[in-house]
Scaffold this motif. Structure first.
Motif, PDB file in Angstrom:
ATOM      1  N   GLU A 276       7.879  13.510   7.441  1.00  0.00           N
ATOM      2  CA  GLU A 276       6.476  13.420   7.084  1.00  0.00           C
ATOM      3  C   GLU A 276       6.298  12.526   5.876  1.00  0.00           C
ATOM      4  OE1 GLU A 276       4.674  17.173   6.607  1.00  0.00           O
ATOM      5  OE2 GLU A 276       4.880  17.780   8.693  1.00  0.00           O
ATOM      6  N   GLN A 277       5.100  11.978   5.765  1.00  0.00           N
ATOM      7  CA  GLN A 277       4.829  11.020   4.713  1.00  0.00           C
ATOM      8  C   GLN A 277       4.670  11.724   3.377  1.00  0.00           C
ATOM      9  OE1 GLN A 277       1.412   8.651   5.492  1.00  0.00           O
ATOM     10  NE2 GLN A 277       2.157   6.917   4.301  1.00  0.00           N
ATOM     11  N   ASP A 278       5.015  11.017   2.330  1.00  0.00           N
ATOM     12  CA  ASP A 278       4.890  11.516   0.971  1.00  0.00           C
ATOM     13  C   ASP A 278       3.414  11.760   0.664  1.00  0.00           C
ATOM     14  OD1 ASP A 278       5.135  12.159  -1.645  1.00  0.00           O
ATOM     15  OD2 ASP A 278       5.915  10.230  -2.307  1.00  0.00           O
ATOM     16  N   PRO A 279       3.062  12.922   0.103  1.00  0.00           N
ATOM     17  CA  PRO A 279       1.655  13.173  -0.244  1.00  0.00           C
ATOM     18  C   PRO A 279       1.075  12.123  -1.201  1.00  0.00           C
ATOM     19  CG  PRO A 279       2.924  15.201  -0.361  1.00  0.00           C
ATOM     20  CD  PRO A 279       3.902  14.103  -0.155  1.00  0.00           C
ATOM     21  N   MET A 280       1.891  11.620  -2.104  1.00  0.00           N
ATOM     22  CA  MET A 280       1.410  10.587  -3.015  1.00  0.00           C
ATOM     23  C   MET A 280       1.048   9.310  -2.248  1.00  0.00           C
ATOM     24  SD  MET A 280       0.719  10.010  -6.208  1.00  0.00           S
ATOM     25  CE  MET A 280       1.715  11.156  -7.189  1.00  0.00           C
ATOM     26  N   VAL A 281       1.824   9.010  -1.213  1.00  0.00           N
ATOM     27  CA  VAL A 281       1.516   7.837  -0.398  1.00  0.00           C
ATOM     28  C   VAL A 281       0.223   8.060   0.379  1.00  0.00           C
ATOM     29  CG1 VAL A 281       2.321   6.395   1.509  1.00  0.00           C
ATOM     30  CG2 VAL A 281       3.928   7.177  -0.230  1.00  0.00           C
ATOM     31  N   GLN A 282       0.039   9.278   0.918  1.00  0.00           N
ATOM     32  CA  GLN A 282      -1.196   9.582   1.637  1.00  0.00           C
ATOM     33  C   GLN A 282      -2.407   9.460   0.722  1.00  0.00           C
ATOM     34  OE1 GLN A 282      -0.444  13.514   3.219  1.00  0.00           O
ATOM     35  NE2 GLN A 282       0.334  12.701   5.151  1.00  0.00           N
ATOM     36  N   LEU A 283      -2.264   9.935  -0.500  1.00  0.00           N
ATOM     37  CA  LEU A 283      -3.368   9.814  -1.449  1.00  0.00           C
ATOM     38  C   LEU A 283      -3.648   8.348  -1.774  1.00  0.00           C
ATOM     39  CD1 LEU A 283      -5.396  11.118  -3.382  1.00  0.00           C
ATOM     40  CD2 LEU A 283      -3.569  11.263  -5.082  1.00  0.00           C
ATOM     41  N   ALA A 284      -2.597   7.578  -1.945  1.00  0.00           N
ATOM     42  CA  ALA A 284      -2.786   6.164  -2.238  1.00  0.00           C
ATOM     43  C   ALA A 284      -3.461   5.449  -1.068  1.00  0.00           C
ATOM     44  CB  ALA A 284      -1.433   5.518  -2.548  1.00  0.00           C
ATOM     45  N   GLU A 285      -3.052   5.749   0.160  1.00  0.00           N
ATOM     46  CA  GLU A 285      -3.668   5.106   1.311  1.00  0.00           C
ATOM     47  C   GLU A 285      -5.134   5.489   1.447  1.00  0.00           C
ATOM     48  OE1 GLU A 285      -1.233   6.291   4.549  1.00  0.00           O
ATOM     49  OE2 GLU A 285       0.313   4.762   4.174  1.00  0.00           O
TER      50      GLU A 285
ATOM     51  N   VAL B 203       0.835  -1.203   0.000  1.00  0.00           N
ATOM     52  CA  VAL B 203       0.000   0.000   0.000  1.00  0.00           C
ATOM     53  C   VAL B 203       0.868   1.250   0.000  1.00  0.00           C
ATOM     54  CG1 VAL B 203      -1.673   1.305   1.348  1.00  0.00           C
ATOM     55  CG2 VAL B 203      -1.947  -1.161   1.077  1.00  0.00           C
ATOM     56  N   ARG B 204       1.933   1.252   0.800  1.00  0.00           N
ATOM     57  CA  ARG B 204       2.807   2.423   0.847  1.00  0.00           C
ATOM     58  C   ARG B 204       3.587   2.614  -0.445  1.00  0.00           C
ATOM     59  NH1 ARG B 204       4.062   0.229   5.954  1.00  0.00           N
ATOM     60  NH2 ARG B 204       6.064  -0.465   5.126  1.00  0.00           N
ATOM     61  N   ASN B 205       3.763   1.547  -1.193  1.00  0.00           N
ATOM     62  CA  ASN B 205       4.520   1.620  -2.432  1.00  0.00           C
ATOM     63  C   ASN B 205       3.634   1.318  -3.634  1.00  0.00           C
ATOM     64  OD1 ASN B 205       7.619   1.812  -1.581  1.00  0.00           O
ATOM     65  ND2 ASN B 205       6.570   0.416  -0.163  1.00  0.00           N
ATOM     66  N   LEU B 206       2.402   1.778  -3.566  1.00  0.00           N
ATOM     67  CA  LEU B 206       1.483   1.544  -4.667  1.00  0.00           C
ATOM     68  C   LEU B 206       1.976   2.185  -5.957  1.00  0.00           C
ATOM     69  CD1 LEU B 206      -1.319   0.200  -5.073  1.00  0.00           C
ATOM     70  CD2 LEU B 206      -2.317   2.469  -4.827  1.00  0.00           C
ATOM     71  N   ASP B 207       2.729   3.267  -5.855  1.00  0.00           N
ATOM     72  CA  ASP B 207       3.224   3.982  -7.030  1.00  0.00           C
ATOM     73  C   ASP B 207       4.658   3.615  -7.378  1.00  0.00           C
ATOM     74  OD1 ASP B 207       4.203   5.078  -4.680  1.00  0.00           O
ATOM     75  OD2 ASP B 207       4.312   7.118  -5.490  1.00  0.00           O
ATOM     76  N   TYR B 208       5.153   2.498  -6.874  1.00  0.00           N
ATOM     77  CA  TYR B 208       6.540   2.107  -7.124  1.00  0.00           C
ATOM     78  C   TYR B 208       6.755   1.809  -8.599  1.00  0.00           C
ATOM     79  CZ  TYR B 208      10.903  -0.560  -6.769  1.00  0.00           C
ATOM     80  OH  TYR B 208      12.186  -1.017  -6.935  1.00  0.00           O
ATOM     81  N   VAL B 209       7.852   2.348  -9.146  1.00  0.00           N
ATOM     82  CA  VAL B 209       8.193   2.123 -10.557  1.00  0.00           C
ATOM     83  C   VAL B 209       9.599   1.574 -10.708  1.00  0.00           C
ATOM     84  CG1 VAL B 209       6.595   3.833 -11.472  1.00  0.00           C
ATOM     85  CG2 VAL B 209       8.906   4.539 -10.783  1.00  0.00           C
ATOM     86  N   GLY B 210      10.390   1.514  -9.613  1.00  0.00           N
ATOM     87  CA  GLY B 210      11.741   0.974  -9.708  1.00  0.00           C
ATOM     88  C   GLY B 210      12.678   1.653  -8.738  1.00  0.00           C
ATOM     89  N   GLY B 211      13.918   1.119  -8.676  1.00  0.00           N
ATOM     90  CA  GLY B 211      14.956   1.711  -7.852  1.00  0.00           C
ATOM     91  C   GLY B 211      14.947   1.193  -6.430  1.00  0.00           C
TER      92      GLY B 211
ATOM     93  N   GLU C  30      10.736  13.140 -10.773  1.00  0.00           N
ATOM     94  CA  GLU C  30       9.285  13.210 -10.841  1.00  0.00           C
ATOM     95  C   GLU C  30       8.738  12.618 -12.126  1.00  0.00           C
ATOM     96  OE1 GLU C  30       7.261  13.947  -8.514  1.00  0.00           O
ATOM     97  OE2 GLU C  30       8.766  14.566  -7.074  1.00  0.00           O
ATOM     98  N   CYS C  31       9.509  12.686 -13.209  1.00  0.00           N
ATOM     99  CA  CYS C  31       9.000  12.153 -14.470  1.00  0.00           C
ATOM    100  C   CYS C  31       8.881  10.643 -14.446  1.00  0.00           C
ATOM    101  CB  CYS C  31       9.890  12.599 -15.630  1.00  0.00           C
ATOM    102  SG  CYS C  31      11.567  11.942 -15.528  1.00  0.00           S
ATOM    103  N   TYR C  32       9.516   9.988 -13.439  1.00  0.00           N
ATOM    104  CA  TYR C  32       9.439   8.539 -13.339  1.00  0.00           C
ATOM    105  C   TYR C  32       8.420   8.081 -12.296  1.00  0.00           C
ATOM    106  CZ  TYR C  32      13.808   8.874 -15.921  1.00  0.00           C
ATOM    107  OH  TYR C  32      14.756   9.158 -16.857  1.00  0.00           O
ATOM    108  N   ARG C  33       7.751   9.002 -11.631  1.00  0.00           N
ATOM    109  CA  ARG C  33       6.748   8.649 -10.644  1.00  0.00           C
ATOM    110  C   ARG C  33       5.447   8.257 -11.320  1.00  0.00           C
ATOM    111  NH1 ARG C  33       7.745  10.793  -5.579  1.00  0.00           N
ATOM    112  NH2 ARG C  33       6.000   9.496  -4.962  1.00  0.00           N
ATOM    113  N   ALA C  34       4.705   7.350 -10.666  1.00  0.00           N
ATOM    114  CA  ALA C  34       3.419   6.942 -11.215  1.00  0.00           C
ATOM    115  C   ALA C  34       2.422   8.089 -11.117  1.00  0.00           C
ATOM    116  CB  ALA C  34       2.899   5.726 -10.450  1.00  0.00           C
ATOM    117  N   SER C  35       1.601   8.247 -12.130  1.00  0.00           N
ATOM    118  CA  SER C  35       0.610   9.313 -12.181  1.00  0.00           C
ATOM    119  C   SER C  35      -0.614   8.933 -11.360  1.00  0.00           C
ATOM    120  CB  SER C  35       0.219   9.588 -13.628  1.00  0.00           C
ATOM    121  OG  SER C  35      -0.359   8.435 -14.211  1.00  0.00           O
ATOM    122  N   LEU C  36      -1.531   9.939 -11.209  1.00  0.00           N
ATOM    123  CA  LEU C  36      -2.758   9.654 -10.479  1.00  0.00           C
ATOM    124  C   LEU C  36      -3.615   8.628 -11.207  1.00  0.00           C
ATOM    125  CD1 LEU C  36      -3.721  13.276  -9.351  1.00  0.00           C
ATOM    126  CD2 LEU C  36      -2.592  11.499  -8.029  1.00  0.00           C
ATOM    127  N   GLN C  37      -3.625   8.717 -12.538  1.00  0.00           N
ATOM    128  CA  GLN C  37      -4.371   7.718 -13.298  1.00  0.00           C
ATOM    129  C   GLN C  37      -3.780   6.319 -13.094  1.00  0.00           C
ATOM    130  OE1 GLN C  37      -3.164  10.536 -14.473  1.00  0.00           O
ATOM    131  NE2 GLN C  37      -4.998  11.760 -14.968  1.00  0.00           N
TER     132      GLN C  37
END
Length: 920
Positions: free
Chosen positions: A408-417, A307-315, A348-355
């Protein structure tokens, strides 16, 4: 025959050359000046000789009498280094499988040369694994494993056949990575076999894994992406890892290998719309590996990680990934290095989008449904909700945030949670309500912390939804709720019912009334004469564990590690005496699994039978006997033999408790199976039908060939280099024996009859008194009859079992006599038994039967000699022990009186000195 003679002469010349070169190189009497060159010649010749021929020659030379003692260590050293050759691993495996005694068990394999294929047994596989996985003393692990690992990985690819792929996975999984000395991280075995796969799927932070492709140009083109791992290497690593995981039941190793790959496997399994080779070679294997890991390591920690890494793309660090997965236009996937240039320092260009987040949520929910239990789902939901409530309270407090703290937690992680929480409440209301204590406690905390104006609080609406979910769930009982929590919830609902917000007040009023009268409503709905008892927490958890284990075992597509984990869960529930166990259902399930040909399943199932037998001996023995006797004639012979092995271990586990009705039923059933009068009409009809079909096919074939049908492999059998006249005769005999094992004219199979006698012999040694004199006497009479009547060549294994049963009885009687146990019966008809055994020892065609009969005759003679020794009955002698030599028949010897006289006493004979008489 000429070709066979030529091949034999070639092998003889090879062995003679090795002896000659070895003699000049290592003979202690040779001149030292010439030995250095001779040793180089010996090593060069060994290296230039073909591998398989060298293995055969060295094995013959290592037999006693074929080579001088001073040369044997050198030959053994050369043989131990065979796996280091380019084809040494496969040659070693093939040689072991060809010559191991357990490799030939079928009729066709007994008469066909091994070059047409050997039966890979568990014993041969274990020996081959020890030879390949353990480096000899002369080679360090750092030199051994880099030499054999490419060969094992090549076999693991499956190009050499599925059987060798399973063999390679066994050697890698159990022989190398399964041992601490070679499979722990940092050891040579781990570096050569595990790291190439792991580092290809998830390249390390510094340096790159094996199999990565690099740009070799000195000039780096910043406009092009640097490929760390191309599609082929990534697919190969996933294929090898998948083959290694699903080919053997090792849950511990599976978790060790898959744990570092959790996030990369998640990204690959949730890849958007994979097509063609991308789905078949990369996404589908990654999804199956991820499912296996989630089933083996099902916990809220694992789910929280996803859940915390729902937007994981690598690394290694998803905030600034040094590499990411990227799809090319040819439906392939690569791992590319990210370029942190100006304006892209955070990647940022490698982060998963909201879609992309919205698309991945259904995939994660589907994984949760198929792999996690309700308790894990409810626990992770509570954790996520608690975090969300804390963050929402801190924002509502009105403080002006000047700078975001680093922790503090990443806003993208908060949105995913937040999205996951909403999706879980919509999709899993029943699963979340399965843990009402957590839900009610959390709702109580939310309502208490809402303050004086909770009607405008978003968290209050969530808390009311949780209360509605928990209170309306089936099985909810108000009396089971913590009184303090219940009091706090009722007070909060009373306050909310007076809120000016009509939606909040109406919802709070309804929930307050429902909570107040819930138990009364349930009591009215149920019959007034019946009372229901709510299950305890342990029963709930055990029921979930039991259902999870059944799903792991019963699913047809469950890989070996998952099925093994399911059997472990069942075994743990049985060991803890869980009250939710359905013993008849478990027995039926275990019996169905005994038909499986996998050794790891059969061994685990037999262990479960033995554990169950401690508390349910009647049910377990009845289930085993039903399948072993097979009155309906539905079980194959192999399955019946496995049930016999399970019955044997159950009897040994029962020990002294093997008595009464259980012992009587087991003894009667075993005697019925071992008896030569057993008749199986269905088997007889099936055999007659198969004989008619074979005869019909033979007639049709003879019409097509206009004469006898030729044997396709006849020439190969005659010309094979390993088939001498003696070996051919032996194989013909073996073929007849194995063919005769199968029941003819509806009689019982010889192997099953021999198995029944073996189990009965073990039962006699376990508790002969429990069986009783009637059963034991009948068993001995049956064995004597078998030895006298059934003299056929194929009945050799049956006669062996008969002699061993009588020997077990004699041994049991002797042990009881030594322990001074009164059994109430003894060995009768000794003369008949001795006479029969003497005749068998002199005339039987089977060497083992003759040897066993001779041993039994010697045991009977010792038994008779022991009967001549009297036992001192006076408990006062020697401290009441009563043991030792007292009197011998025919001799006037009394050692007790001798001791008294030597001490100056009068003895029992009025002071007379001891007298020794000599008799002929």
């Amino acid at each position: 025959m000429d070709q066979a003679a030529t091949d034999k002469n070639t092998r003889q010349r090879l062995m003679q050359t090795i002896l000659d070169l070895g003699g000049r190189a290592f003979n202690p009497e040779a001149a030292d000046a010439s030995q250095a060159q001779a040793q180089r010649d010996f090593d060069d010749f060994i290296q230039s000789t073909k591998t398989f021929g060298l293995i055969a020659a060295l094995n013959i030379l290592l037999r006693p009498g074929h080579a001088p003692p001073w040369l044997r260590p050198k030959l053994m050293g050369a043989l131990a280094l065979i796996p280091l050759r380019a084809d040494g691993v496969r040659a070693t495996l093939e040689f072991v499988f060809a010559v191991h005694p357990s490799s030939t068990v079928q009729v066709s394999e007994a008469a066909v040369p091994q070059k047409k294929g050997a039966n890979i047994t568990h014993e041969a596989l274990a020996m081959a694994s020890n030879l390949v996985s353990s480096p000899p003393a002369s080679v360090t692990p750092e030199a051994w494993y880099p030499a054999i690992s490419p060969q094992l990985l090549r076999l693991l690819d499956g190009g050499e056949g599925q059987e060798l792929m399973k063999v390679a996975s066994y050697i890698i999984g159990f022989g190398i990575l399964g041992r601490k000395v070679s499979g722990a991280p940092g050891t040579a075995g781990w570096k050569c076999l595990a790291e190439p796969m792991l580092n290809t799927i998830r390249p390390p932070a510094k340096g790159h894994g094996n199999g990565a492709s690099y740009d070799n140009d000195d000039i780096i083109d910043l406009s092009k992406e640097k490929v760390l791992v191309n599609n082929d290497f990534l697919a190969t690593a996933l294929r090898r890892l998948h083959a290694l995981i699903i080919s053997h039941p090792n849950p511990g190793l599976s978790k060790r290998l898959l744990c570092p790959l959790l996030l990369p496997l998640w990204t690959l399994s949730s890849w958007p719309n994979p097509q063609g080779p991308l789905n078949e070679q990369i996404c589908a294997p990654a999804t199956e590996l991820l499912r296996i890991y989630l089933k083996l390591a099902a916990s809220y920690h694992t789910l929280s990680m996803l859940v915390r890494n729902l937007d994981y793309v690598g690394g290694q660090d998803k905030q600034t990934p040094e590499w990411v997965f990227k799809e090319t236009s040819q439906y392939s996937l690569q791992i590319i290095e990210t370029r942190h240039l100006m304006g892209d320092s955070n990647g940022e260009c490698y982060r998963a989008s909201l879609q992309e987040l919205d698309r991945r949520i259904p995939t994660l929910l589907e994984l949760i449904t198929s792999t996690f239990s309700d308790a894990d789902i409810s626990t992770v939901f509570s954790e996520l909700l608690q975090k969300w409530l804390e963050s929402s309270r801190s924002v509502k407090a009105g403080d002006i945030i000047i700078k975001q703290e680093s922790n503090e937690q990443d806003p993208m992680v908060q949105l995913a949670e937040t999205k996951i929480l909403q999706a879980m409440m919509e999709r899993f209301p029943e699963n979340l309500a399965s843990q009402p204590k957590h839900i009610l406690s959390l709702a109580s905390q939310v309502l208490v912390s809402s303050g004086d104006t909770p009607e405008d609080d978003e968290a209050t609406a969530v808390a009311l939804s949780l209360l509605n979910m928990a209170i309306t769930a089936p099985g909810f009982q108000k009396s089971k709720v913590d009184p303090q929590v219940l009091k706090s919830i009722e007070a909060s609902l009373e306050k909310l019912s007076k809120s000016p917000n009509p939606e909040v007040s109406q919802t709070a009023t309804n929930l307050n009334l429902l909570l107040k009268y819930r138990d009364e409503i349930d009591s009215l709905a149920n019959d007034s004469n019946t009372t229901t008892t709510a299950p305890t927490d342990r029963q709930i958890e055990d029921r979930k564990t039991y259902n999870l284990a059944i799903s792991y075992i019963a699913q047809a597509d469950s890989p070996p590690p998952v099925r093994s984990e399911g059997l472990n869960l069942i075994s743990n529930l049985i060991s803890s005496h869980s009250p939710i166990l359905d013993i008849p259902g478990i027995l039926v399930l275990m019996s169905s699994l005994m038909r499986d040909s996998e050794d790891y399943i059969n061994l685990r199932v037999i262990k479960i039978f033995t554990i169950l037998a401690s508390n349910h001996p009647k049910s377990v023995t009845k289930e085993l006997l039903d399948h072993y006797v097979d009155a309906k004639e539905t079980e194959p012979v192999d399955s019946r033999l496995r049930f016999g092995e399970a019955l044997l271990q159950v009897v040994e586990r029962l020990g002294e408790t093997f008595t009464g009705e259980v012992a009587q039923q087991v003894g009667d059933a075993l005697l019925a199976v071992a008896s030569r009068r057993g008749h199986r009409p269905k088997t007889e009809r099936r055999q007659a039908k198969e004989a008619r079909l074979r005869e019909m096919k033979n007639r049709e074939a003879e019409k097509q060939w206009d004469g006898p049908v030729p044997t396709l492999f006849e020439d190969d059998d005659e010309n094979d280099e390993d088939m001498s006249a003696e070996e051919k005769a032996r194989n013909e005999i073996l073929a007849k024996i194995v063919e005769g094992w199968e029941s003819k004219r509806g009689t019982e199979d010889v192997r099953v009859r021999a198995s029944a006698l073996s189990v009965l012999a073990s039962a006699i040694e376990t508790n002969v008194a429990g069986l009783g004199p009637t059963l034991v006497s009948t068993a001995v009479d049956l064995c004597v009859s078998i030895l006298q009547i059934e003299k056929e060549m194929e009945k050799g294994i049956l006669r062996r079992a008969a002699v061993l049963l009588v020997m077990s009885f004699v041994r049991t009687l002797d042990r009881a006599k030594q322990q001074r146990k009164r059994l109430g019966f003894g060995l009768t008809a000794q003369e008949v038994i001795a006479r029969t055994m003497g005749y068998v020892a002199a005339t039987d065609d089977d060497g083992l039967v003759r040897q066993h009969a001779s041993d039994l005759i010697e045991s009977l003679e010792n038994w008779n000699m022991a009967g001549l020794v009297g036992q001192e009955q006076d408990e006062g002698q020697f401290g009441g022990g009563g043991g030792g030599l007292t009197r011998l028949a025919g001799l006037d010897v009394d050692p007790v009186r001798s001791v008294d006289v030597s001490r100056g006493g009068s003895g029992s004979g009025g002071g007379l000195r001891p007298r020794i008489e000599e008799i002929e």
